[in-house]
Scaffold this motif. Structure first.
Motif, PDB file in Angstrom:
ATOM      1  N   HIS A   3       0.820  -1.203   0.000  1.00  0.00           N
ATOM      2  CA  HIS A   3       0.000   0.000   0.000  1.00  0.00           C
ATOM      3  C   HIS A   3       0.861   1.263   0.000  1.00  0.00           C
ATOM      4  CE1 HIS A   3      -3.278  -2.699   1.942  1.00  0.00           C
ATOM      5  NE2 HIS A   3      -3.227  -2.825   0.635  1.00  0.00           N
ATOM      6  N   PHE A   4       1.971   1.239   0.727  1.00  0.00           N
ATOM      7  CA  PHE A   4       2.876   2.387   0.744  1.00  0.00           C
ATOM      8  C   PHE A   4       3.491   2.593  -0.642  1.00  0.00           C
ATOM      9  CE2 PHE A   4       7.176   4.182   1.316  1.00  0.00           C
ATOM     10  CZ  PHE A   4       6.827   5.402   1.881  1.00  0.00           C
ATOM     11  N   SER A   5       3.898   1.489  -1.271  1.00  0.00           N
ATOM     12  CA  SER A   5       4.476   1.563  -2.614  1.00  0.00           C
ATOM     13  C   SER A   5       3.462   2.117  -3.605  1.00  0.00           C
ATOM     14  CB  SER A   5       4.944   0.173  -3.070  1.00  0.00           C
ATOM     15  OG  SER A   5       5.940  -0.337  -2.208  1.00  0.00           O
ATOM     16  N   SER A   6       2.210   1.681  -3.469  1.00  0.00           N
ATOM     17  CA  SER A   6       1.148   2.161  -4.351  1.00  0.00           C
ATOM     18  C   SER A   6       0.938   3.657  -4.174  1.00  0.00           C
ATOM     19  CB  SER A   6      -0.163   1.420  -4.050  1.00  0.00           C
ATOM     20  OG  SER A   6      -0.006   0.030  -4.205  1.00  0.00           O
ATOM     21  N   PHE A   7       0.953   4.090  -2.920  1.00  0.00           N
ATOM     22  CA  PHE A   7       0.806   5.510  -2.596  1.00  0.00           C
ATOM     23  C   PHE A   7       1.931   6.332  -3.227  1.00  0.00           C
ATOM     24  CE2 PHE A   7       1.974   9.112   0.064  1.00  0.00           C
ATOM     25  CZ  PHE A   7       0.774   9.798   0.176  1.00  0.00           C
ATOM     26  N   ILE A   8       3.156   5.838  -3.125  1.00  0.00           N
ATOM     27  CA  ILE A   8       4.327   6.548  -3.671  1.00  0.00           C
ATOM     28  C   ILE A   8       4.242   6.640  -5.192  1.00  0.00           C
ATOM     29  CG2 ILE A   8       6.828   6.453  -4.000  1.00  0.00           C
ATOM     30  CD1 ILE A   8       5.915   7.416  -1.232  1.00  0.00           C
ATOM     31  N   ILE A   9       3.830   5.552  -5.841  1.00  0.00           N
ATOM     32  CA  ILE A   9       3.662   5.574  -7.303  1.00  0.00           C
ATOM     33  C   ILE A   9       2.679   6.678  -7.693  1.00  0.00           C
ATOM     34  CG2 ILE A   9       2.701   4.313  -9.291  1.00  0.00           C
ATOM     35  CD1 ILE A   9       3.743   1.725  -7.900  1.00  0.00           C
ATOM     36  N   GLY A  10       1.570   6.736  -6.964  1.00  0.00           N
ATOM     37  CA  GLY A  10       0.560   7.746  -7.239  1.00  0.00           C
ATOM     38  C   GLY A  10       1.083   9.148  -6.986  1.00  0.00           C
ATOM     39  N   TYR A  11       1.785   9.331  -5.881  1.00  0.00           N
ATOM     40  CA  TYR A  11       2.261  10.673  -5.539  1.00  0.00           C
ATOM     41  C   TYR A  11       3.263  11.195  -6.564  1.00  0.00           C
ATOM     42  CZ  TYR A  11       3.859  14.746  -3.048  1.00  0.00           C
ATOM     43  OH  TYR A  11       4.161  16.047  -2.738  1.00  0.00           O
ATOM     44  N   ILE A  12       4.183  10.323  -6.974  1.00  0.00           N
ATOM     45  CA  ILE A  12       5.202  10.743  -7.945  1.00  0.00           C
ATOM     46  C   ILE A  12       4.566  11.186  -9.261  1.00  0.00           C
ATOM     47  CG2 ILE A  12       7.103   9.931  -9.402  1.00  0.00           C
ATOM     48  CD1 ILE A  12       7.978   8.160  -7.028  1.00  0.00           C
ATOM     49  N   LEU A  13       3.671  10.373  -9.794  1.00  0.00           N
ATOM     50  CA  LEU A  13       3.034  10.718 -11.069  1.00  0.00           C
ATOM     51  C   LEU A  13       2.035  11.867 -10.901  1.00  0.00           C
ATOM     52  CD1 LEU A  13       2.623   7.181 -12.634  1.00  0.00           C
ATOM     53  CD2 LEU A  13       3.999   9.059 -13.496  1.00  0.00           C
ATOM     54  N   LYS A  63      -1.877  10.533 -16.849  1.00  0.00           N
ATOM     55  CA  LYS A  63      -0.962  10.272 -15.724  1.00  0.00           C
ATOM     56  C   LYS A  63      -1.660   9.409 -14.672  1.00  0.00           C
ATOM     57  CE  LYS A  63      -1.886  14.176 -12.612  1.00  0.00           C
ATOM     58  NZ  LYS A  63      -1.402  15.479 -12.115  1.00  0.00           N
ATOM     59  N   SER A  64      -2.966   9.647 -14.476  1.00  0.00           N
ATOM     60  CA  SER A  64      -3.730   8.866 -13.504  1.00  0.00           C
ATOM     61  C   SER A  64      -3.869   7.418 -13.949  1.00  0.00           C
ATOM     62  CB  SER A  64      -5.123   9.483 -13.313  1.00  0.00           C
ATOM     63  OG  SER A  64      -5.031  10.827 -12.888  1.00  0.00           O
ATOM     64  N   ILE A  65      -4.211   7.232 -15.216  1.00  0.00           N
ATOM     65  CA  ILE A  65      -4.357   5.877 -15.766  1.00  0.00           C
ATOM     66  C   ILE A  65      -3.026   5.137 -15.705  1.00  0.00           C
ATOM     67  CG2 ILE A  65      -4.809   4.573 -17.890  1.00  0.00           C
ATOM     68  CD1 ILE A  65      -6.843   6.822 -18.608  1.00  0.00           C
ATOM     69  N   LEU A  66      -1.938   5.840 -16.024  1.00  0.00           N
ATOM     70  CA  LEU A  66      -0.611   5.220 -15.997  1.00  0.00           C
ATOM     71  C   LEU A  66      -0.250   4.754 -14.584  1.00  0.00           C
ATOM     72  CD1 LEU A  66       2.019   4.518 -17.433  1.00  0.00           C
ATOM     73  CD2 LEU A  66       2.821   6.846 -16.987  1.00  0.00           C
TER      74      LEU A  66
END
Length: 205
Positions: A3-13, A63-66
């Motif tokens: 979940h943390f990794s998912s959050f980071i992916i979202g935040y970066i993009l 960016k959201s879809i990616l």
């Protein structure tokens, strides 16, 4: 960790604000210094024209879809995508790349909802569209569909997912606060979607 990794992916993009990208490379203008100052689709369309507003919307959607696609391919989890959506929202609204001054995240939330639970999201978004047409307002419907999705998720026993979208709703409320005050005071800008569509199609009004 997932979940943390998912959050980071979202935040970066989420940090890629396409209003700023379109403004810098196509218009040679800063949308934060024009109109409402919000680096988002509505302000871009209002100040520079619908074409640039649409291009901004497409960029933010991509960016959201990616981000959501990468998260799904890595973790195959709808809850992970919800965390990614939270990261996207925070990255879009409070980007490190623009001194934590970003947009309001309407497109980001809508796409995240569709990715997490397509059928539920589609129903809620259609209701929000009707509200937009009736109210002629672009502030209340986004808040409605975000909180509604969170509450509906909680009612179905999807506790973590529901809480995530309620947090997203709070973030959106903060970003829309001035618009909410204007709406309550009757000063909110009215947007007649049906009028715009009829005018575009050349239908006599």
């Amino acid at each position: 960790m997932i979940h943390f990794s998912s959050f980071i992916i979202g935040y970066i993009l989420g940090n890629f604000l396409f209003a700023l990208i379109v403004g810098k490379y196509f218009l040679h203008a800063d949308p934060t210094k024009n109109g409402s100052g919000n680096p988002g689709t509505a302000n871009m369309g209002a100040v520079f024209g619908k074409k640039w507003g649409i291009l901004t919307l497409i960029g933010d959607a991509v960016k959201s879809i990616l981000a959501l696609t990468i998260t799904w391919l890595l973790f195959k989890s709808q809850l992970a995508m919800a965390y990614c959506g939270l990261g996207l929202m925070l990255g879009h609204c409070y980007p490190v790349t623009n001194h934590f001054k970003g947009g309001k995240g309407v497109a980001v939330v809508g796409i995240t909802m569709l990715a997490v639970d397509f059928k539920m999201a589609l129903i809620i978004l259609l209701i929000a569209l009707v509200l937009t047409i009736i109210m002629k307002n672009l502030t209340i419907p986004p808040l409605f569909f975000t909180y509604c999705f969170g509450i509906a998720s909680l009612s179905l026993g999807k506790t973590n997912r529901g809480l995530i979208f309620l947090v997203i709703g709070i973030i959106m409320t903060i970003r829309f606060w001035k618009d909410i005050i204007d709406f309550v005071q009757g000063k909110g800008k009215k947007v007649d979607i049906l009028f715009s569509i009829k005018k575009k199609l050349g239908i006599k009004i």
